[in-house]
Design a protein around this motif. Structure first.
Motif, PDB file in Angstrom:
ATOM      1  N   ILE A  35       0.832  -1.223   0.000  1.00  0.00           N
ATOM      2  CA  ILE A  35       0.000   0.000   0.000  1.00  0.00           C
ATOM      3  C   ILE A  35       0.859   1.264   0.000  1.00  0.00           C
ATOM      4  CG2 ILE A  35      -2.049  -1.064   1.007  1.00  0.00           C
ATOM      5  CD1 ILE A  35      -1.129   0.025   3.748  1.00  0.00           C
TER       6      ILE A  35
ATOM      7  N   TRP B  58       1.333   5.713   0.700  1.00  0.00           N
ATOM      8  CA  TRP B  58       1.436   6.567   1.888  1.00  0.00           C
ATOM      9  C   TRP B  58       0.372   7.657   1.946  1.00  0.00           C
ATOM     10  CZ3 TRP B  58       1.776  10.847  -0.920  1.00  0.00           C
ATOM     11  CH2 TRP B  58       2.484  10.809  -2.129  1.00  0.00           C
TER      12      TRP B  58
ATOM     13  N   LYS C  70       2.478  -4.969   3.391  1.00  0.00           N
ATOM     14  CA  LYS C  70       3.651  -4.094   3.461  1.00  0.00           C
ATOM     15  C   LYS C  70       3.219  -2.644   3.315  1.00  0.00           C
ATOM     16  CE  LYS C  70       6.529  -2.094   0.951  1.00  0.00           C
ATOM     17  NZ  LYS C  70       6.823  -0.815   1.646  1.00  0.00           N
TER      18      LYS C  70
ATOM     19  N   GLU D  33       7.005   2.909   3.163  1.00  0.00           N
ATOM     20  CA  GLU D  33       8.108   3.244   4.082  1.00  0.00           C
ATOM     21  C   GLU D  33       7.891   4.609   4.745  1.00  0.00           C
ATOM     22  OE1 GLU D  33      10.674   3.388   0.586  1.00  0.00           O
ATOM     23  OE2 GLU D  33      11.534   5.258   1.296  1.00  0.00           O
TER      24      GLU D  33
ATOM     25  N   GLY E 241      10.132  -0.835  -0.584  1.00  0.00           N
ATOM     26  CA  GLY E 241       9.486  -1.478  -1.721  1.00  0.00           C
ATOM     27  C   GLY E 241      10.436  -2.358  -2.512  1.00  0.00           C
TER      28      GLY E 241
ATOM     29  N   GLY F 255       8.912  -5.250  -0.526  1.00  0.00           N
ATOM     30  CA  GLY F 255       7.781  -5.260  -1.464  1.00  0.00           C
ATOM     31  C   GLY F 255       8.037  -6.203  -2.630  1.00  0.00           C
TER      32      GLY F 255
ATOM     33  N   PHE G  27      -2.028  -4.455  -5.031  1.00  0.00           N
ATOM     34  CA  PHE G  27      -1.099  -3.322  -4.949  1.00  0.00           C
ATOM     35  C   PHE G  27      -1.837  -2.025  -5.187  1.00  0.00           C
ATOM     36  CE2 PHE G  27       1.482  -0.277  -7.375  1.00  0.00           C
ATOM     37  CZ  PHE G  27       2.525  -0.052  -6.484  1.00  0.00           C
TER      38      PHE G  27
ATOM     39  N   SER H 122       2.076   3.624  -7.707  1.00  0.00           N
ATOM     40  CA  SER H 122       2.334   4.206  -9.026  1.00  0.00           C
ATOM     41  C   SER H 122       2.154   3.168 -10.137  1.00  0.00           C
ATOM     42  CB  SER H 122       3.759   4.753  -9.069  1.00  0.00           C
ATOM     43  OG  SER H 122       4.681   3.717  -8.819  1.00  0.00           O
TER      44      SER H 122
ATOM     45  N   LEU I  13      -3.856   2.028  -9.496  1.00  0.00           N
ATOM     46  CA  LEU I  13      -2.674   2.801  -9.881  1.00  0.00           C
ATOM     47  C   LEU I  13      -2.981   4.284 -10.013  1.00  0.00           C
ATOM     48  CD1 LEU I  13      -1.340   0.166 -12.426  1.00  0.00           C
ATOM     49  CD2 LEU I  13      -0.817   0.376  -9.982  1.00  0.00           C
TER      50      LEU I  13
ATOM     51  N   CYS J  11      -5.058   9.585  -5.694  1.00  0.00           N
ATOM     52  CA  CYS J  11      -4.943   8.995  -7.034  1.00  0.00           C
ATOM     53  C   CYS J  11      -6.056   9.494  -7.944  1.00  0.00           C
ATOM     54  CB  CYS J  11      -4.922   7.475  -6.939  1.00  0.00           C
ATOM     55  SG  CYS J  11      -6.225   6.827  -5.907  1.00  0.00           S
TER      56      CYS J  11
ATOM     57  N   GLN K 233       8.908  13.402  -2.605  1.00  0.00           N
ATOM     58  CA  GLN K 233       7.659  13.833  -3.240  1.00  0.00           C
ATOM     59  C   GLN K 233       7.668  15.343  -3.470  1.00  0.00           C
ATOM     60  OE1 GLN K 233       5.754  11.767  -4.532  1.00  0.00           O
ATOM     61  NE2 GLN K 233       4.016  13.011  -5.132  1.00  0.00           N
TER      62      GLN K 233
ATOM     63  N   ARG L  13       9.725  15.965  -6.462  1.00  0.00           N
ATOM     64  CA  ARG L  13       8.990  15.536  -7.650  1.00  0.00           C
ATOM     65  C   ARG L  13       7.983  16.616  -8.081  1.00  0.00           C
ATOM     66  NH1 ARG L  13       6.970  10.482  -9.881  1.00  0.00           N
ATOM     67  NH2 ARG L  13       4.818  10.950 -10.395  1.00  0.00           N
TER      68      ARG L  13
ATOM     69  N   GLU M 204       1.098  12.302 -14.088  1.00  0.00           N
ATOM     70  CA  GLU M 204       0.556  12.426 -12.735  1.00  0.00           C
ATOM     71  C   GLU M 204       1.570  13.171 -11.864  1.00  0.00           C
ATOM     72  OE1 GLU M 204       0.183   8.825 -10.235  1.00  0.00           O
ATOM     73  OE2 GLU M 204      -1.814   9.564  -9.728  1.00  0.00           O
TER      74      GLU M 204
HETATM   75  P1  NAP Z   1       5.289   3.601  -5.232  1.00  0.00           P
HETATM   76  O1  NAP Z   1       6.765   3.501  -5.342  1.00  0.00           O
HETATM   77  O2  NAP Z   1       4.452   3.010  -6.290  1.00  0.00           O
HETATM   78  O3  NAP Z   1       4.895   3.000  -3.793  1.00  0.00           O
HETATM   79  C1  NAP Z   1       3.734   2.287  -3.487  1.00  0.00           C
HETATM   80  C2  NAP Z   1       4.087   1.056  -2.652  1.00  0.00           C
HETATM   81  O4  NAP Z   1       4.844   0.154  -3.438  1.00  0.00           O
HETATM   82  C3  NAP Z   1       4.958   1.373  -1.449  1.00  0.00           C
HETATM   83  O5  NAP Z   1       4.616   0.518  -0.385  1.00  0.00           O
HETATM   84  C4  NAP Z   1       6.334   1.047  -1.989  1.00  0.00           C
HETATM   85  O6  NAP Z   1       7.257   0.790  -0.980  1.00  0.00           O
HETATM   86  C5  NAP Z   1       6.063  -0.170  -2.808  1.00  0.00           C
HETATM   87  N1  NAP Z   1       7.075  -0.471  -3.808  1.00  0.00           N
HETATM   88  C6  NAP Z   1       7.961   0.373  -4.414  1.00  0.00           C
HETATM   89  N2  NAP Z   1       8.730  -0.298  -5.290  1.00  0.00           N
HETATM   90  C7  NAP Z   1       8.350  -1.598  -5.257  1.00  0.00           C
HETATM   91  C8  NAP Z   1       8.778  -2.779  -5.932  1.00  0.00           C
HETATM   92  N3  NAP Z   1       9.744  -2.756  -6.836  1.00  0.00           N
HETATM   93  N4  NAP Z   1       8.140  -3.934  -5.635  1.00  0.00           N
HETATM   94  C9  NAP Z   1       7.150  -3.980  -4.733  1.00  0.00           C
HETATM   95  N5  NAP Z   1       6.720  -2.896  -4.054  1.00  0.00           N
HETATM   96  C10 NAP Z   1       7.297  -1.711  -4.312  1.00  0.00           C
HETATM   97  O7  NAP Z   1       4.885   5.087  -5.076  1.00  0.00           O
HETATM   98  P2  NAP Z   1       5.802   6.245  -4.457  1.00  0.00           P
HETATM   99  O8  NAP Z   1       7.223   6.101  -4.921  1.00  0.00           O
HETATM  100  O9  NAP Z   1       5.597   6.264  -3.022  1.00  0.00           O
HETATM  101  O10 NAP Z   1       5.168   7.507  -5.151  1.00  0.00           O
HETATM  102  C11 NAP Z   1       5.519   7.779  -6.505  1.00  0.00           C
HETATM  103  C12 NAP Z   1       4.320   8.160  -7.305  1.00  0.00           C
HETATM  104  O11 NAP Z   1       3.350   7.122  -7.279  1.00  0.00           O
HETATM  105  C13 NAP Z   1       3.572   9.353  -6.790  1.00  0.00           C
HETATM  106  O12 NAP Z   1       4.157  10.544  -7.142  1.00  0.00           O
HETATM  107  C14 NAP Z   1       2.236   9.128  -7.416  1.00  0.00           C
HETATM  108  O13 NAP Z   1       2.268   9.584  -8.741  1.00  0.00           O
HETATM  109  C15 NAP Z   1       2.061   7.650  -7.406  1.00  0.00           C
HETATM  110  N6  NAP Z   1       1.218   7.174  -6.288  1.00  0.00           N
HETATM  111  C16 NAP Z   1      -0.033   6.758  -6.560  1.00  0.00           C
HETATM  112  C17 NAP Z   1      -0.840   6.336  -5.526  1.00  0.00           C
HETATM  113  C18 NAP Z   1      -2.233   5.865  -5.747  1.00  0.00           C
HETATM  114  O14 NAP Z   1      -3.028   5.865  -4.817  1.00  0.00           O
HETATM  115  N7  NAP Z   1      -2.590   5.409  -6.923  1.00  0.00           N
HETATM  116  C19 NAP Z   1      -0.373   6.347  -4.221  1.00  0.00           C
HETATM  117  C20 NAP Z   1       0.929   6.759  -3.980  1.00  0.00           C
HETATM  118  C21 NAP Z   1       1.712   7.168  -5.037  1.00  0.00           C
HETATM  119  P3  NAP Z   1       8.158   1.999  -0.378  1.00  0.00           P
HETATM  120  O15 NAP Z   1       7.269   3.151  -0.139  1.00  0.00           O
HETATM  121  O16 NAP Z   1       8.678   1.406   0.835  1.00  0.00           O
HETATM  122  O17 NAP Z   1       9.207   2.282  -1.408  1.00  0.00           O
END
Ligand code: NAP
Ligand code: MG
Length: 498
Positions: A170, A172, A196, A199, A229, A233, A247, A250, A272, A305, A352, A355, A402
């Motif tokens: 999930i 943050w 999970k 972070e 992640g 993750g 999941f 992103s 996503l 999102c 963030q 970004r 996004e």
């Molecule tokens: P993210 O990297 O997609 O993180 C979401 C979850 O996935 C976190 O628990 C993350 O862990 C985990 N994760 C990251 N890399 C992974 C991997 N290779 N395998 C498995 N799990 C993994 O999102 P973010 O980096 O926090 O944010 C980046 C962008 O994602 C944002 O700017 C936004 O555009 C988008 N986002 C979308 C949503 C939504 O609700 N759709 C929510 C958040 C972000 P860690 O946090 O521990 O790295």
């Protein structure tokens, strides 16, 4: 930034002591002994140190979840017993609503008032709603026609069974609520879970783990592995002992999850990103539409999102509307989430913040004009001004990608056909808003929009009963409502020859 209101003693105690992993009903340190820090984004200060789970801990957690699924008391409980435990989880969330709201406010940055009014009651309600489904997961009786067995008679029926051990990852932006969206349907269907959390915001999930044990959830049914992640993750998504991975995050990481799942072809559901259009027709209640457009983007710092990030306004009211939204943006009270009058907090993390400010710089280079905001706010925390960009072109980066921050881009449209083409011109399809007093126009357009949710004369309305998820690259499957249950169920046909 003004000094924030002090947090309650109980929250301070929980959020300032080291937090461990939850595996098989016990709180344990990571196998490696490593920890990481979680930070208060309003100040940049460290809140707590958290166990840094990795592949080894994921493996222990998956084994615990497997034992709880195959042999534990959980799988032998009646659906009614499972539902009652889930109901108690919802009750305990509300009994601890102030504390949980403070934890999410400190960890994520969001206004305390919003966490208390929205995130926490929605999380409790999700458990209550899903608790009701535990007793209603019935198959059906079927009367099969078998052409190559003339004269044979059958009694056939279908069973709906839990898919098994589920991995859930999930983000943050709504820490407790995202945990609830994921855990609720998994528990209602009788699955066991390894969760999970992100972070950046692990605290409320760990506290929820304590509350779930207090509610009577048997050991090993929900295991929580905090960590990164790329390590924890990724190990969860690839683990051969996991039957299904769910999941939210992103689109980029969603694709990695789908690839990692191919090893054992585990089931995958993905919620996503989005770049959702919020559409205002000339015949709308304009003051309500302006307020809705502002709320649609500035709610939760724009870290939503389904945020209404692309504002389409019918040409003859364009200037009036964008000026109204800019005025609303300038009036938003930005500050530490703990302050009672704060309407928008800091972004969740330095990453963030960089970004989002990076997108603002790209917009400026492309000639986009900020009618409000456009910059970071000085201070120790990760604050960004509520921003309204105009003079954008359909191919600008800020229109296509996004941003996940408090930044709205405004574009004019001529008629419904022009609008529908522009609104659907996105790789995403999560949500859309439509503002008009013409009810036929609203319903006709709702059909044409490629989006999982269409809000008419409102925005950001969520309910446990309403399925939520995306068309196109916004995801696979739906969260919430009856529909999410299918993510966690296998259907079995049983055929008896009479
Ligand atoms: P993210 O990297 O997609 O993180 C979401 C979850 O996935 C976190 O628990 C993350 O862990 C985990 N994760 C990251 N890399 C992974 C991997 N290779 N395998 C498995 N799990 C993994 O999102 P973010 O980096 O926090 O944010 C980046 C962008 O994602 C944002 O700017 C936004 O555009 C988008 N986002 C979308 C949503 C939504 O609700 N759709 C929510 C958040 C972000 P860690 O946090 O521990 O790295
Ligand atoms: Mg990340």
């Amino acid at each position: 930034m003004a000094i924030a209101t002090p947090v309650a003693e109980r929250t301070r105690h929980f959020s300032s002591s080291a937090r461990a992993l939850l595996i098989n009903g016990e709180f344990e340190q990571a196998s490696s002994g490593k920890t990481f820090d979680t930070v208060n984004p309003a100040s940049g200060e460290v809140l707590a140190s958290i166990a840094e789970g990795d592949a080894q801990d994921i493996d222990r957690a998956v084994r615990a979840a497997r034992r709880a699924f195959e042999d534990g008391p959980w799988s032998r409980m009646t659906p009614s017993e499972r539902g009652r435990i889930m109901h108690r989880i919802g009750d305990l969330i509300m009994e601890h609503a102030d504390e949980l709201a403070e934890l999410d406010c400190l960890d994520n940055g969001k206004p305390l008032t919003i966490a208390r009014a929205a995130d926490i009651p929605l999380a409790a309600d999700l458990f209550w709603y899903m608790a009701g489904w535990a007793t209603k997961l019935n198959g059906g009786t079927i009367n099969p026609s078998v052409p190559y067995m003339p004269g044979a008679e059958f009694h056939a029926y279908s069973l709906r069974e839990p898919v098994g051990v589920v991995g859930q990852i999930i983000p943050w932006n709504f820490p407790l609520l995202m945990a609830a969206w994921k855990l609720g349907p998994a528990l209602a269907t009788g699955c066991t879970v390894v969760l999970k959390p992100a972070e950046q915001t692990p605290l409320s999930a760990v506290r929820l783990g304590e509350l779930m044990l207090e509610a009577g959830l048997p050991n090993g049914v929900v295991n929580i592995v905090t960590g990164y992640g790329e390590t924890a993750g990724a190990a969860l998504a690839a683990h051969p002992g996991v039957d299904k991975i769910a999941f939210t995050g992103s689109t980029e990481v969603g694709k990695l999850i789908a690839k990692a799942a191919t090893g054992n072809l585990k089931k995958v559901s993905l919620e996503l990103g989005g770049k959702s259009p919020n559409i205002i027709f000339s015949d709308a209640d304009i003051p309500a539409a302006i307020a809705g457009a502002a709320m649609g983007i500035f709610f939760n710092q724009g870290e939503v999102c389904s945020a209404g990030t692309r504002l389409y306004v019918q040409q003859d009211r364009f200037d009036e509307v964008v000026e109204g939204v800019a005025k609303a943006a300038k009036a938003v009270k930005v500050g530490p989430g703990m302050n009672a009058d704060t309407e928008m907090g800091p972004l969740v993390s330095r990453e963030q913040f960089e970004r989002v400010t990076g997108y603002l710089a790209k917009g400026e280079q492309a000639g986009n004009r900020a009618l409000a905001g456009g910059h970071a706010i000085d201070g120790p925390g990760y604050f960004v001004e509520p921003t309204v960009l105009v003079d954008t072109k359909p191919d600008d980066v800020v229109v296509r990608e996004e941003i996940f921050g408090p930044v709205i881009v405004a574009l004019p449209f001529s008629d419904v056909d022009d609008l529908a083409r522009q609104a659907n011109d996105s790789e995403y399809g999560l949500a859309a808003g439509v503002w008009t007093k013409d009810i036929s126009k609203a319903h006709k357009l709702a059909k044409r929009l490629k989006a999982g949710t269409v809000w008419v004369n409102t925005y950001n309305v969520y309910s446990a009963e309403l399925p939520f998820g995306g068309f196109k690259q916004s995801g696979w499957g739906r969260e919430m409502g009856e529909e999410v249950l299918s993510n966690y169920l296998e259907t079995k046909s049983v055929i008896v020859q009479l």
